[in-house]
Write a protein that holds these residues in place. Structure first.
Motif, PDB file in Angstrom:
ATOM      1  N   GLN A  44       0.822  -1.344   0.034  1.00  0.00           N
ATOM      2  CA  GLN A  44       0.023  -0.040   0.014  1.00  0.00           C
ATOM      3  C   GLN A  44       1.083   1.217  -0.057  1.00  0.00           C
ATOM      4  N   ALA A  68      -3.149  12.835   3.240  1.00  0.00           N
ATOM      5  CA  ALA A  68      -4.043  11.869   3.351  1.00  0.00           C
ATOM      6  C   ALA A  68      -3.670  10.779   4.417  1.00  0.00           C
ATOM      7  N   MET A  79      -5.862   9.393   7.462  1.00  0.00           N
ATOM      8  CA  MET A  79      -6.349   8.172   7.764  1.00  0.00           C
ATOM      9  C   MET A  79      -5.869   7.674   9.294  1.00  0.00           C
ATOM     10  N   ASN A 118      -8.694   8.503  11.245  1.00  0.00           N
ATOM     11  CA  ASN A 118      -9.915   7.788  11.020  1.00  0.00           C
ATOM     12  C   ASN A 118     -11.015   8.621  10.387  1.00  0.00           C
ATOM     13  N   PRO A 126     -13.293  10.297   7.326  1.00  0.00           N
ATOM     14  CA  PRO A 126     -14.240   9.550   6.074  1.00  0.00           C
ATOM     15  C   PRO A 126     -13.281   9.607   4.916  1.00  0.00           C
ATOM     16  N   VAL A 127     -13.493   8.552   4.226  1.00  0.00           N
ATOM     17  CA  VAL A 127     -12.834   8.363   2.912  1.00  0.00           C
ATOM     18  C   VAL A 127     -13.043   9.608   2.201  1.00  0.00           C
ATOM     19  N   LEU A 128     -14.230  10.162   1.874  1.00  0.00           N
ATOM     20  CA  LEU A 128     -14.438  11.332   1.247  1.00  0.00           C
ATOM     21  C   LEU A 128     -13.562  12.486   1.662  1.00  0.00           C
ATOM     22  N   VAL A 149     -10.717  12.278   3.270  1.00  0.00           N
ATOM     23  CA  VAL A 149      -9.259  12.068   2.739  1.00  0.00           C
ATOM     24  C   VAL A 149      -9.184  12.449   1.346  1.00  0.00           C
ATOM     25  N   ALA A 150      -9.955  11.767   0.404  1.00  0.00           N
ATOM     26  CA  ALA A 150      -9.835  11.986  -0.935  1.00  0.00           C
ATOM     27  C   ALA A 150      -9.887  13.489  -1.294  1.00  0.00           C
TER      28      ALA A 150
END
Length: 236
Positions: free
Chosen positions: A44, A61, A65, A68, A70-72, A74-75
């Motif tokens: 990874q 990013a 992470m 913790n 949310p993915v949105l 981070v992106a």
């Protein structure tokens, strides 16, 4: 200045890019350390550097992470940090926009802060160079930097936790950006944008999920554009 051949332009780019290794390699080592400590597997970590190849976005990013987020978020943060790449591309287009699509795609992949800063200063200094020479210069700048970024990311992931804290590898992050930005602060717009970014980043440091950094970046771009517009109007 006499026109350059692609070979001489490439060698000049290679020469100009080499000093950045002094700060880029600790930067890569540090990312390997941080990614490992954040729980990323070796595959990874390597994939992150290969696919993103943008140190500031990678650090932002990974930090989110570890929190913790949310993915949105981070992106979205990574994309916001890399918004400057769109401006870099627009700035380089008049110089290398005539290159074949495949070459432009490869340049887009390797477009990092260092390759942009070096290339745009070279192109402004040598505006009459051929497109081939300008492309060769760009590839010269990244010939060592990008492959060694991958290699030292892996080294950092493998042995990073064993590096003594007193070595302070994190010095490489601000030093890298200072080395790139300082020579380019030539106009009131550049200076105003930089001051705005620094001041707001410090004032908004407590905004959750790196939101202050995004707000500071947007405000800095707006300030730079405003000063540039005022300057143009005063000169017309």
């Amino acid at each position: 200045m006499p026109a350059s051949t692609p070979k001489s332009a490439y060698l000049r780019g290679l020469r100009d890019g080499t000093p950045f290794l002094l700060v880029l390699l600790p930067f890569a080592l540090l990312f390997g350390v941080v990614a490992t400590e954040a729980g990323l597997r070796m595959s990874q970590t390597i994939g992150f550097s290969l696919l993103v190849i943008a140190g500031a976005a990678q650090f932002a990013a990974v930090q989110l992470m570890t929190e913790n987020a949310p993915v949105l978020v981070v992106a979205g943060t990574a994309l916001a940090v890399n918004m400057r790449m769109a401006m870099y591309s627009a700035s380089l287009a008049p110089h290398i926009g005539k290159a074949p699509l495949g070459i432009r795609a490869v340049i887009a992949y390797f477009l990092v802060d260092q390759s942009y800063a070096l290339s745009i200063m070279e192109y402004e200094k040598r505006p009459d160079e051929s497109t081939a020479a300008k492309i060769a210069y760009f590839f010269g700048t990244i010939s060592l930097m990008c492959p060694l970024w991958y290699v030292f990311t892996v080294i950092g992931a493998l042995i990073g936790t064993k590096i003594p804290p007193e070595y302070a590898l994190d010095f490489a992050v601000p030093i890298t950006f200072l080395a790139m930005i300082a020579p380019m602060l030539k106009t009131p717009a550049h200076i105003a944008a930089s001051i705005t970014a620094v001041v707001l980043s410090l004032l908004l440091i407590d905004v959750p999920l790196n939101g202050g950094m995004i707000l500071a970046a947007l405000a800095a771009m707006a300030m730079g554009a405003y000063i540039e517009l005022r300057t143009e109007r005063s000169q017309s």
